[in-house]
Design a protein around this motif. Sequence first.
Motif, PDB file in Angstrom:
ATOM      1  N   MET A   7     105.802  53.063  13.930  1.00 20.64           N
ATOM      2  CA  MET A   7     104.671  53.907  13.536  1.00 20.64           C
ATOM      3  C   MET A   7     103.364  53.372  14.121  1.00 20.64           C
ATOM      4  O   MET A   7     102.530  54.144  14.586  1.00 20.64           O
ATOM      5  CB  MET A   7     104.594  54.006  12.014  1.00 20.64           C
ATOM      6  CG  MET A   7     105.734  54.818  11.411  1.00 20.64           C
ATOM      7  SD  MET A   7     105.782  54.784   9.609  1.00 20.64           S
ATOM      8  CE  MET A   7     104.200  55.467   9.188  1.00 20.64           C
ATOM      9  N   LYS A   8     103.199  52.040  14.116  1.00 14.85           N
ATOM     10  CA  LYS A   8     101.999  51.434  14.692  1.00 14.85           C
ATOM     11  C   LYS A   8     101.926  51.730  16.185  1.00 14.85           C
ATOM     12  O   LYS A   8     100.875  52.101  16.708  1.00 14.85           O
ATOM     13  CB  LYS A   8     102.010  49.925  14.466  1.00 14.85           C
ATOM     14  CG  LYS A   8     100.827  49.206  15.094  1.00 14.85           C
ATOM     15  CD  LYS A   8     100.920  47.701  14.888  1.00 14.85           C
ATOM     16  CE  LYS A   8      99.806  46.974  15.585  1.00 14.85           C
ATOM     17  NZ  LYS A   8      99.911  45.521  15.402  1.00 14.85           N
ATOM     18  N   GLY A   9     103.062  51.585  16.886  1.00 12.32           N
ATOM     19  CA  GLY A   9     103.091  51.874  18.314  1.00 12.32           C
ATOM     20  C   GLY A   9     102.737  53.319  18.618  1.00 12.32           C
ATOM     21  O   GLY A   9     101.946  53.608  19.517  1.00 12.32           O
ATOM     22  N   THR A  10     103.297  54.229  17.843  1.00 15.71           N
ATOM     23  CA  THR A  10     103.013  55.656  18.026  1.00 15.71           C
ATOM     24  C   THR A  10     101.545  55.947  17.769  1.00 15.71           C
ATOM     25  O   THR A  10     100.903  56.705  18.506  1.00 15.71           O
ATOM     26  CB  THR A  10     103.903  56.507  17.100  1.00 15.71           C
ATOM     27  OG1 THR A  10     105.268  56.256  17.421  1.00 15.71           O
ATOM     28  CG2 THR A  10     103.610  57.985  17.249  1.00 15.71           C
ATOM     29  N   ARG A  11     100.985  55.330  16.715  1.00  9.25           N
ATOM     30  CA  ARG A  11      99.567  55.512  16.403  1.00  9.25           C
ATOM     31  C   ARG A  11      98.690  55.058  17.560  1.00  9.25           C
ATOM     32  O   ARG A  11      97.744  55.729  17.952  1.00  9.25           O
ATOM     33  CB  ARG A  11      99.223  54.685  15.155  1.00  9.25           C
ATOM     34  CG  ARG A  11      98.742  55.453  13.999  1.00  9.25           C
ATOM     35  CD  ARG A  11      98.251  54.663  12.802  1.00  9.25           C
ATOM     36  NE  ARG A  11      98.378  53.228  12.793  1.00  9.25           N
ATOM     37  CZ  ARG A  11      99.377  52.545  12.225  1.00  9.25           C
ATOM     38  NH1 ARG A  11     100.377  53.186  11.650  1.00  9.25           N
ATOM     39  NH2 ARG A  11      99.378  51.228  12.240  1.00  9.25           N
ATOM     40  N   ARG A  12      98.997  53.892  18.118  1.00 14.64           N
ATOM     41  CA  ARG A  12      98.203  53.352  19.224  1.00 14.64           C
ATOM     42  C   ARG A  12      98.354  54.203  20.487  1.00 14.64           C
ATOM     43  O   ARG A  12      97.401  54.380  21.240  1.00 14.64           O
ATOM     44  CB  ARG A  12      98.576  51.901  19.511  1.00 14.64           C
ATOM     45  CG  ARG A  12      98.250  50.963  18.385  1.00 14.64           C
ATOM     46  CD  ARG A  12      96.753  50.967  18.114  1.00 14.64           C
ATOM     47  NE  ARG A  12      96.428  49.994  17.086  1.00 14.64           N
ATOM     48  CZ  ARG A  12      95.577  50.210  16.105  1.00 14.64           C
ATOM     49  NH1 ARG A  12      94.950  51.370  16.015  1.00 14.64           N
ATOM     50  NH2 ARG A  12      95.323  49.279  15.211  1.00 14.64           N
ATOM     51  N   GLU A  13      99.552  54.717  20.738  1.00 12.76           N
ATOM     52  CA  GLU A  13      99.766  55.603  21.890  1.00 12.76           C
ATOM     53  C   GLU A  13      98.902  56.856  21.747  1.00 12.76           C
ATOM     54  O   GLU A  13      98.233  57.286  22.698  1.00 12.76           O
ATOM     55  CB  GLU A  13     101.243  55.975  22.004  1.00 12.76           C
ATOM     56  CG  GLU A  13     102.124  54.824  22.431  1.00 12.76           C
ATOM     57  CD  GLU A  13     103.603  55.108  22.251  1.00 12.76           C
ATOM     58  OE1 GLU A  13     103.984  56.255  21.932  1.00 12.76           O
ATOM     59  OE2 GLU A  13     104.397  54.165  22.433  1.00 12.76           O
ATOM     60  N   ARG A  14      98.889  57.445  20.564  1.00 13.61           N
ATOM     61  CA  ARG A  14      98.062  58.641  20.332  1.00 13.61           C
ATOM     62  C   ARG A  14      96.577  58.320  20.473  1.00 13.61           C
ATOM     63  O   ARG A  14      95.815  59.100  21.048  1.00 13.61           O
ATOM     64  CB  ARG A  14      98.352  59.211  18.945  1.00 13.61           C
ATOM     65  CG  ARG A  14      99.673  59.903  18.853  1.00 13.61           C
ATOM     66  CD  ARG A  14      99.816  60.648  17.525  1.00 13.61           C
ATOM     67  NE  ARG A  14     101.085  61.343  17.492  1.00 13.61           N
ATOM     68  CZ  ARG A  14     102.056  61.098  16.619  1.00 13.61           C
ATOM     69  NH1 ARG A  14     101.889  60.193  15.679  1.00 13.61           N
ATOM     70  NH2 ARG A  14     103.181  61.763  16.667  1.00 13.61           N
ATOM     71  N   GLU A  15      96.172  57.175  19.936  1.00 11.53           N
ATOM     72  CA  GLU A  15      94.770  56.762  20.013  1.00 11.53           C
ATOM     73  C   GLU A  15      94.330  56.605  21.467  1.00 11.53           C
ATOM     74  O   GLU A  15      93.268  57.092  21.875  1.00 11.53           O
ATOM     75  CB  GLU A  15      94.603  55.445  19.260  1.00 11.53           C
ATOM     76  CG  GLU A  15      93.218  54.878  19.279  1.00 11.53           C
ATOM     77  CD  GLU A  15      93.151  53.521  18.575  1.00 11.53           C
ATOM     78  OE1 GLU A  15      92.116  52.850  18.745  1.00 11.53           O
ATOM     79  OE2 GLU A  15      94.114  53.122  17.892  1.00 11.53           O
ATOM     80  N   PHE A  16      95.154  55.925  22.277  1.00  9.87           N
ATOM     81  CA  PHE A  16      94.803  55.729  23.682  1.00  9.87           C
ATOM     82  C   PHE A  16      94.809  57.051  24.436  1.00  9.87           C
ATOM     83  O   PHE A  16      93.907  57.319  25.237  1.00  9.87           O
ATOM     84  CB  PHE A  16      95.754  54.722  24.343  1.00  9.87           C
ATOM     85  CG  PHE A  16      95.416  54.455  25.783  1.00  9.87           C
ATOM     86  CD1 PHE A  16      94.277  53.747  26.115  1.00  9.87           C
ATOM     87  CD2 PHE A  16      96.220  54.937  26.802  1.00  9.87           C
ATOM     88  CE1 PHE A  16      93.946  53.517  27.446  1.00  9.87           C
ATOM     89  CE2 PHE A  16      95.900  54.711  28.127  1.00  9.87           C
ATOM     90  CZ  PHE A  16      94.757  54.004  28.446  1.00  9.87           C
ATOM     91  N   ALA A  17      95.802  57.888  24.186  1.00 10.93           N
ATOM     92  CA  ALA A  17      95.864  59.196  24.846  1.00 10.93           C
ATOM     93  C   ALA A  17      94.599  60.003  24.562  1.00 10.93           C
ATOM     94  O   ALA A  17      94.037  60.634  25.464  1.00 10.93           O
ATOM     95  CB  ALA A  17      97.102  59.962  24.395  1.00 10.93           C
ATOM     96  N   LYS A  18      94.131  59.955  23.320  1.00 11.27           N
ATOM     97  CA  LYS A  18      92.910  60.682  22.964  1.00 11.27           C
ATOM     98  C   LYS A  18      91.697  60.110  23.702  1.00 11.27           C
ATOM     99  O   LYS A  18      90.851  60.852  24.197  1.00 11.27           O
ATOM    100  CB  LYS A  18      92.694  60.618  21.454  1.00 11.27           C
ATOM    101  CG  LYS A  18      91.511  61.406  20.976  1.00 11.27           C
ATOM    102  CD  LYS A  18      91.393  61.360  19.463  1.00 11.27           C
ATOM    103  CE  LYS A  18      90.169  62.126  19.005  1.00 11.27           C
ATOM    104  NZ  LYS A  18      90.017  62.057  17.546  1.00 11.27           N
ATOM    105  N   LEU A  19      91.621  58.772  23.792  1.00 12.42           N
ATOM    106  CA  LEU A  19      90.489  58.127  24.475  1.00 12.42           C
ATOM    107  C   LEU A  19      90.368  58.548  25.930  1.00 12.42           C
ATOM    108  O   LEU A  19      89.265  58.705  26.449  1.00 12.42           O
ATOM    109  CB  LEU A  19      90.639  56.607  24.416  1.00 12.42           C
ATOM    110  CG  LEU A  19      90.241  55.923  23.123  1.00 12.42           C
ATOM    111  CD1 LEU A  19      90.657  54.461  23.153  1.00 12.42           C
ATOM    112  CD2 LEU A  19      88.753  56.054  22.879  1.00 12.42           C
ATOM    113  N   ILE A  20      91.508  58.701  26.603  1.00 19.68           N
ATOM    114  CA  ILE A  20      91.463  59.035  28.032  1.00 19.68           C
ATOM    115  C   ILE A  20      91.707  60.520  28.283  1.00 19.68           C
ATOM    116  O   ILE A  20      91.886  60.932  29.419  1.00 19.68           O
ATOM    117  CB  ILE A  20      92.471  58.181  28.834  1.00 19.68           C
ATOM    118  CG1 ILE A  20      93.916  58.502  28.460  1.00 19.68           C
ATOM    119  CG2 ILE A  20      92.156  56.701  28.697  1.00 19.68           C
ATOM    120  CD1 ILE A  20      94.950  57.952  29.415  1.00 19.68           C
ATOM    121  N   ASN A  21      91.729  61.300  27.201  1.00 19.06           N
ATOM    122  CA  ASN A  21      91.995  62.737  27.303  1.00 19.06           C
ATOM    123  C   ASN A  21      93.350  62.992  27.980  1.00 19.06           C
ATOM    124  O   ASN A  21      93.483  63.877  28.814  1.00 19.06           O
ATOM    125  CB  ASN A  21      90.866  63.454  28.043  1.00 19.06           C
ATOM    126  CG  ASN A  21      90.855  64.938  27.752  1.00 19.06           C
ATOM    127  OD1 ASN A  21      91.353  65.378  26.715  1.00 19.06           O
ATOM    128  ND2 ASN A  21      90.318  65.718  28.667  1.00 19.06           N
TER     129      ASN A  21
END
Length: 101
Positions: A7-21
């Motif tokens: 869940m932490k990994g998925t959260r961080r993947e989503r967070e980074f994806a949002k940062l770089i659009n």
Amino acid sequence: MGRSQKMKGTRREREFAKLINGKRVPLSGSAKHAGEEHTGDVEGLGLKWEVKARKDGFKQLYKWLDEEVVDGLAIKADKKDWLVVLPVQTLLSLLGLYEEM
């Protein structure tokens, strides 16, 4: 790997994806287990990204960036290619995509 780690990994993947659009690649971790080529965790800025998050695993990298008044790090191990470590805001600024928050 436990459920909370996934869940932490998925959260961080989503967070980074949002940062770089960019966009998170669904089931990216399962491809390597199924014998397929790993596709990366996030796609964005014309690149495939592997996203790693550790509680304190990158302490020295952050220390170098914080202690020195530098914009990024260039690091190299013997017989390996150079790697560049940048704060994401610096990367987006270089690409002309960073907006002050």
